[in-house]
Design a protein around this motif. Sequence first.
Motif, PDB file in Angstrom:
ATOM      1  N   LYS A   1       0.840  -1.121   0.231  1.00  0.00           N
ATOM      2  CA  LYS A   1       0.126   0.092  -0.002  1.00  0.00           C
ATOM      3  C   LYS A   1       0.810   1.124  -0.036  1.00  0.00           C
ATOM      4  O   LYS A   1       2.221   1.236   0.117  1.00  0.00           O
ATOM      5  CB  LYS A   1      -1.022   0.129   1.116  1.00  0.00           C
ATOM      6  N   ALA A   2       0.252   2.527  -0.197  1.00  0.00           N
ATOM      7  CA  ALA A   2       0.952   3.665  -0.129  1.00  0.00           C
ATOM      8  C   ALA A   2       1.612   3.703   1.139  1.00  0.00           C
ATOM      9  O   ALA A   2       1.040   3.672   2.178  1.00  0.00           O
ATOM     10  CB  ALA A   2      -0.199   4.898  -0.472  1.00  0.00           C
ATOM     11  N   GLY A   3       2.631   4.847   0.996  1.00  0.00           N
ATOM     12  CA  GLY A   3       3.234   5.223   2.266  1.00  0.00           C
ATOM     13  C   GLY A   3       4.584   6.233   2.104  1.00  0.00           C
ATOM     14  O   GLY A   3       4.609   6.546   0.948  1.00  0.00           O
ATOM     15  N   ILE A   4       5.175   6.322   3.204  1.00  0.00           N
ATOM     16  CA  ILE A   4       6.451   7.136   3.229  1.00  0.00           C
ATOM     17  C   ILE A   4       7.702   6.128   3.450  1.00  0.00           C
ATOM     18  O   ILE A   4       7.900   5.254   4.296  1.00  0.00           O
ATOM     19  CB  ILE A   4       6.388   8.257   4.354  1.00  0.00           C
ATOM     20  N   MET A   5       8.556   6.379   2.503  1.00  0.00           N
ATOM     21  CA  MET A   5       9.788   5.536   2.581  1.00  0.00           C
ATOM     22  C   MET A   5      10.722   5.738   3.656  1.00  0.00           C
ATOM     23  O   MET A   5      11.133   6.786   3.922  1.00  0.00           O
ATOM     24  CB  MET A   5      10.588   5.691   1.273  1.00  0.00           C
ATOM     25  N   CYS A   6      11.269   4.748   4.284  1.00  0.00           N
ATOM     26  CA  CYS A   6      11.975   4.914   5.661  1.00  0.00           C
ATOM     27  C   CYS A   6      12.663   3.392   5.670  1.00  0.00           C
ATOM     28  O   CYS A   6      12.159   2.478   5.481  1.00  0.00           O
ATOM     29  CB  CYS A   6      11.285   5.395   6.821  1.00  0.00           C
ATOM     30  N   GLY A   7      14.016   3.661   6.346  1.00  0.00           N
ATOM     31  CA  GLY A   7      14.703   2.262   6.430  1.00  0.00           C
ATOM     32  C   GLY A   7      15.821   1.909   5.426  1.00  0.00           C
ATOM     33  O   GLY A   7      16.505   1.259   5.563  1.00  0.00           O
ATOM     34  N   VAL A   8      15.975   2.989   4.480  1.00  0.00           N
ATOM     35  CA  VAL A   8      16.876   2.743   3.651  1.00  0.00           C
ATOM     36  C   VAL A   8      18.525   2.743   4.253  1.00  0.00           C
ATOM     37  O   VAL A   8      19.079   2.053   3.752  1.00  0.00           O
ATOM     38  CB  VAL A   8      16.706   3.887   2.382  1.00  0.00           C
ATOM     39  N   GLU A   9      18.658   3.779   4.891  1.00  0.00           N
ATOM     40  CA  GLU A   9      20.060   3.820   5.558  1.00  0.00           C
ATOM     41  C   GLU A   9      20.227   2.480   6.386  1.00  0.00           C
ATOM     42  O   GLU A   9      21.706   1.907   6.206  1.00  0.00           O
ATOM     43  CB  GLU A   9      20.166   5.084   6.280  1.00  0.00           C
ATOM     44  N   GLU A  10      19.645   1.891   6.982  1.00  0.00           N
ATOM     45  CA  GLU A  10      20.004   0.649   7.481  1.00  0.00           C
ATOM     46  C   GLU A  10      19.963  -0.486   6.768  1.00  0.00           C
ATOM     47  O   GLU A  10      20.905  -1.638   6.886  1.00  0.00           O
ATOM     48  CB  GLU A  10      18.801   0.330   8.825  1.00  0.00           C
ATOM     49  N   VAL A  11      19.288  -0.605   5.541  1.00  0.00           N
ATOM     50  CA  VAL A  11      19.516  -1.545   4.741  1.00  0.00           C
ATOM     51  C   VAL A  11      20.782  -1.421   3.949  1.00  0.00           C
ATOM     52  O   VAL A  11      21.627  -2.491   3.767  1.00  0.00           O
ATOM     53  CB  VAL A  11      18.391  -1.471   3.542  1.00  0.00           C
ATOM     54  N   ILE A  12      21.148  -0.130   3.673  1.00  0.00           N
ATOM     55  CA  ILE A  12      22.526   0.040   3.107  1.00  0.00           C
ATOM     56  C   ILE A  12      23.704  -0.418   4.190  1.00  0.00           C
ATOM     57  O   ILE A  12      24.526  -1.045   3.758  1.00  0.00           O
ATOM     58  CB  ILE A  12      22.567   1.626   2.775  1.00  0.00           C
ATOM     59  N   ASN A  13      23.449  -0.149   5.300  1.00  0.00           N
ATOM     60  CA  ASN A  13      24.390  -0.422   6.441  1.00  0.00           C
ATOM     61  C   ASN A  13      24.365  -1.942   6.436  1.00  0.00           C
ATOM     62  O   ASN A  13      25.681  -2.751   6.578  1.00  0.00           O
ATOM     63  CB  ASN A  13      24.083   0.147   7.683  1.00  0.00           C
ATOM     64  N   LEU A  14      23.165  -2.687   6.324  1.00  0.00           N
ATOM     65  CA  LEU A  14      23.310  -4.305   6.363  1.00  0.00           C
ATOM     66  C   LEU A  14      24.135  -4.842   5.422  1.00  0.00           C
ATOM     67  O   LEU A  14      24.579  -5.931   5.557  1.00  0.00           O
ATOM     68  CB  LEU A  14      21.800  -4.275   6.456  1.00  0.00           C
ATOM     69  N   LEU A  15      24.202  -4.082   4.176  1.00  0.00           N
ATOM     70  CA  LEU A  15      24.800  -4.807   3.014  1.00  0.00           C
ATOM     71  C   LEU A  15      25.955  -4.026   2.793  1.00  0.00           C
ATOM     72  O   LEU A  15      26.407  -4.443   1.474  1.00  0.00           O
ATOM     73  CB  LEU A  15      23.798  -4.866   1.747  1.00  0.00           C
ATOM     74  N   LYS A  16      26.477  -3.356   3.387  1.00  0.00           N
ATOM     75  CA  LYS A  16      27.585  -2.316   2.936  1.00  0.00           C
ATOM     76  C   LYS A  16      28.759  -3.100   2.739  1.00  0.00           C
ATOM     77  O   LYS A  16      29.595  -2.503   1.716  1.00  0.00           O
ATOM     78  CB  LYS A  16      27.920  -1.048   3.797  1.00  0.00           C
ATOM     79  N   ASP A  17      29.029  -4.371   3.263  1.00  0.00           N
ATOM     80  CA  ASP A  17      30.256  -4.902   3.034  1.00  0.00           C
ATOM     81  C   ASP A  17      29.774  -6.305   1.784  1.00  0.00           C
ATOM     82  O   ASP A  17      30.770  -7.092   1.587  1.00  0.00           O
ATOM     83  CB  ASP A  17      30.644  -5.867   3.991  1.00  0.00           C
ATOM     84  N   LYS A  18      28.740  -6.023   1.036  1.00  0.00           N
ATOM     85  CA  LYS A  18      28.359  -7.064   0.310  1.00  0.00           C
ATOM     86  C   LYS A  18      28.867  -6.490  -1.388  1.00  0.00           C
ATOM     87  O   LYS A  18      28.598  -5.465  -1.537  1.00  0.00           O
ATOM     88  CB  LYS A  18      26.873  -7.363   0.163  1.00  0.00           C
TER      89      LYS A  18
END
Length: 344
Positions: free
Chosen positions: A64-81
């Motif tokens: 459903k529609a909404g406001i994007m959030c959490g991107v920075e944590e996902v980037i940090n989660l996969l930053k070494d990948k």
Amino acid sequence: MKEMKSLEDVKNFKVDEDRLFFSATHEEIKKGATTDIYFIKTMEILKYMGLENTDVVAEVFPRKAGIMCGVEEVINLLKDKNVEIYALPEGERFSPKETVMRIKGPYGEFGIFETALLGILAQSSGWATAARECREAAGDKVMICFGARHVHPAVAPVMERAAVIGGASNASCILAAKLLNREPSGTVPHAAMLIAGDTVSVAKAYDEIMPPDSPRIILVDTFKDEVEESLAVAEALGRALEGVRLDTPSERGGVTKELVYEVRKRLDQKGYDYVKIFVSGGLTPERIRELSEAGADAFGVGSYISGASPIDMTMDIKVVEGRPVAKRGRIPGIIENPRLKKFK
């Protein structure tokens, strides 16, 4: 702790018997301990078949529609990948089924993190969306998130950070504010008045010892009628008083538009038109609009934001070794979205 890649890794994973809290540590999240077990089984199967490093493109979309959030944590989660990540920036509005994130790379680099990254995006976007609804209701007026007490302390800063991304003026949770390079916002709880036995004495003490940049906003619903306490505090602090906070409990009808209107008029009549009215307690967008029209100047929102439902996110493999694919019911190949920004 090594990254979980096999059922043997799962079997050998032991929880410290002296562990204080049940929330996952940063290390446990990074190593895959919060994933669903079937992703570990998937890696076992793909490794057996020699396919664990197959190049894929995965896309994430919301229900459903909404406001994007959490991107920075996902980037940090996969930053070494060894992956590329494209996503909508935090704070952007998205539509149902819109591609909000795309990940390119060997499946073995990120496959086991599907559970974690979807959870990060779903929960944070849900909180941010609720905060945006409150922001739109409050207009240009101050709206602070007071929701930390309603969630587990391990995620309280995540929630209040998401609220600020969504539009809250600030957070009351110390860690959340610090993560945003801010100072937390907050005044005084009823506990101070109840222990001291008098609202005015607490107001005077607050004014005497708090730093100049700490707003003099005082609770006025602890012992007496809200109008009576508002006028008493205003008389005691004079021009130093920036505002009064109404947090009348539901047992007495809560904060109503009639109460706000009366407090505003009585303060004005006594020459305290500079004193603002801060309201809190069970606020929703509808109540914010109503109380704002009655004269409220600022809002403290808790459970409406903290209790927001996650926005379900789904991740689909859309390309395998350059070949468009999809499960039944979905269209093979990537779904273009020019709003996506490359983050990694």
